[in-house]
Design a protein around this motif. Structure first.
Motif, short mmCIF file in Angstrom:
data_model
loop_
_atom_site.label_atom_id
_atom_site.label_comp_id
_atom_site.label_asym_id
_atom_site.label_seq_id
_atom_site.Cartn_x
_atom_site.Cartn_y
_atom_site.Cartn_z
N LEU A 207 0.84 -1.38 0.32
CA LEU A 207 -0.03 0.42 -0.47
C LEU A 207 0.91 1.01 0.09
O LEU A 207 0.72 2.80 0.07
CB LEU A 207 -0.65 0.12 1.57
CG LEU A 207 -2.05 -1.49 1.12
CD1 LEU A 207 -3.00 -0.97 3.03
CD2 LEU A 207 -3.31 -0.33 0.35
N THR A 212 -3.87 2.59 -3.99
CA THR A 212 -3.98 2.88 -3.16
C THR A 212 -4.60 1.41 -3.32
O THR A 212 -5.18 0.61 -4.35
CB THR A 212 -6.14 3.46 -3.10
OG1 THR A 212 -6.47 3.09 -4.72
CG2 THR A 212 -4.78 5.37 -3.43
N ALA A 213 -5.93 1.15 -2.02
CA ALA A 213 -6.83 -0.43 -1.99
C ALA A 213 -7.86 -0.03 -3.06
O ALA A 213 -7.69 -1.72 -3.57
CB ALA A 213 -7.41 -0.21 -0.46
N THR A 236 2.80 -8.63 0.10
CA THR A 236 1.93 -7.62 0.46
C THR A 236 2.80 -7.73 2.01
O THR A 236 3.29 -8.62 2.18
CB THR A 236 0.20 -8.01 0.97
OG1 THR A 236 0.24 -6.67 1.24
CG2 THR A 236 0.24 -8.72 1.31
N THR A 275 -6.55 -5.20 4.99
CA THR A 275 -7.60 -4.25 3.46
C THR A 275 -7.33 -5.44 2.55
O THR A 275 -8.03 -5.42 1.65
CB THR A 275 -6.60 -3.55 3.70
OG1 THR A 275 -6.56 -2.10 4.89
CG2 THR A 275 -7.28 -2.26 2.32
N ILE A 276 -5.64 -5.51 2.27
CA ILE A 276 -5.39 -6.69 0.94
C ILE A 276 -6.17 -8.06 1.17
O ILE A 276 -6.98 -8.25 -0.24
CB ILE A 276 -3.76 -6.87 1.50
CG1 ILE A 276 -3.55 -5.78 1.57
CG2 ILE A 276 -3.85 -7.82 0.25
CD1 ILE A 276 -3.25 -4.73 0.07
N ILE A 279 -9.94 -7.37 -0.08
CA ILE A 279 -9.71 -7.44 -1.19
C ILE A 279 -9.79 -8.05 -2.15
O ILE A 279 -10.41 -9.04 -3.12
CB ILE A 279 -8.81 -6.67 -1.93
CG1 ILE A 279 -9.54 -4.71 -1.30
CG2 ILE A 279 -8.57 -6.23 -3.56
CD1 ILE A 279 -8.35 -3.48 -1.39
#
Length: 340
Positions: A207, A212-213, A236, A275-276, A279
């Motif tokens: 990130l 961005t996400a 990541t 967050t990753i 997604i």
């Protein structure tokens, strides 16, 4: 797949690394990772590394431990003697002067040799990556991005070798810059037009480097639909601090934390990581098949630095590990348990 790249773990352990649970009790790192919900491990392969780590021999040893822990195995061919990434794709020394047909054959033989040996010892790869972060191609200058006939021939050699030596292993093509939709469309349009065989699309997305996400989510959703392939984040990470535990400057800094907009704290590390994961889990039609955190067990230990040719080199990654500077597990180690 709830995974991590643990390529440096054997070197760390050999140099005296210790791993502890959150209460400070010493434990086997594979047991800690499995208890945290991890079910897959990624291991890179170098051709003739100066220190012998990430070689065929050490990968075979680590593969036995990965499979004994009940995890899937993801093999990452760099086709180099050391690091290969968007900024460098150096040929192995032994291949440096080969004419192109022989270079292509060397890719085939090396790929088949490692994957065949893994299968023969009862630890076949579940996934195999043909090249590492190859936005700009591989085995420069022969396989640069601006020579797609050559690049496609090298990728096809690796993919064909993988399918021959280990038929159940899924072939992965991996690019950095996980939010770069235009660049990725251009690259995979070329791969498809040249008939490169592959099963899975993988991206790196940090990130603080790659956007961005939202840009990652849009790209993963588009690529999966456009090419009809499963998709994953193969790399990541995020820092739990901007401090360092040895003399080597850290890659993750306060400036990068500011770019990402997430605090460099244990809680911030969890936020970035989740967050990753969220997604990838949300990619339509179940096409998001996994996340691999990069080197969460690479803590600062004397002799286990980044440069295989320099035993005195240090670790610039320990502030992104899942273990603090007292070797205790951080909350990020438990993130995968929410995705079982």
């Amino acid at each position: 797949m709830r995974g991590a790249d643990i390529s440096t773990l054997k070197k760390n352990l050999d140099k005296g690394a210790v791993y502890r649970d959150a209460r400070g009790r010493r434990a086997d790192p594979f047991a800690l990772l499995a208890a945290g919900g991890m079910n897959a491990a990624r291991l890179k392969v170098w051709v003739n590394p100066a220190d012998g780590y990430n070689s065929k021999a050490t990968v075979l040893t680590m593969a036995r431990r990965v499979k004994a822990a009940g995890m899937k195995l993801f093999i990452d061919f760099h086709y180099s003697d050391a690091w290969a990434d968007p900024g460098k794709q150096n040929k192995p020394a032994a291949w440096a002067n080969l004419p192109f047909p022989q270079l292509r054959d060397a890719v085939y033989r090396h790929t088949a040799d490692v994957l065949g040996a893994l299968r023969a010892q009862g630890t076949p790869a579940d996934l195999v990556q043909i090249g590492n972060e190859i936005n700009g191609g591989m085995l420069w200058p022969d396989g640069r991005w601006d020579n797609w006939p050559n690049l496609a021939a090298l990728l096809t050699a690796g993919s064909t070798a993988a399918r021959s030596a280990s038929p159940r292993t899924r072939v992965v093509l991996h690019l950095a810059e996980g939010g770069n939709n235009a660049g990725h469309r251009w690259w995979f349009d070329n791969a498809v037009s040249y008939g490169v065989p592959f099963d899975v699309i993988a991206v790196s997305h940090y990130l603080y480097w790659h956007g961005t996400a939202d840009s990652l989510a849009a790209n993963l959703n588009d690529l999966s639909a456009r090419y009809g392939r499963d998709i994953m984040v193969a790399e990541t990470a995020y820092g739990f601090t901007t401090a360092e535990d040895d003399f080597e400057p850290q890659i993750f800094t306060a400036s990068l934390a500011a770019t990402a907009g997430i605090p460099a704290t244990p809680a911030g590390q969890v936020t970035a990581f989740r967050t990753i994961c969220d997604i990838v889990a949300a990619v339509p039609n179940g096409r998001g098949i996994g996340v691999f955190y990069w080197e969460p067990t690479w803590t600062a230990v004397t002799g286990a630095g980044w440069d295989p040719a320099d035993p005195a080199s240090g670790d610039g990654w320990e502030n992104q590990a899942w273990f603090d500077f007292n070797d205790r597990a951080l909350p990020a180690l438990q993130v995968y348990n929410a995705y079982r």
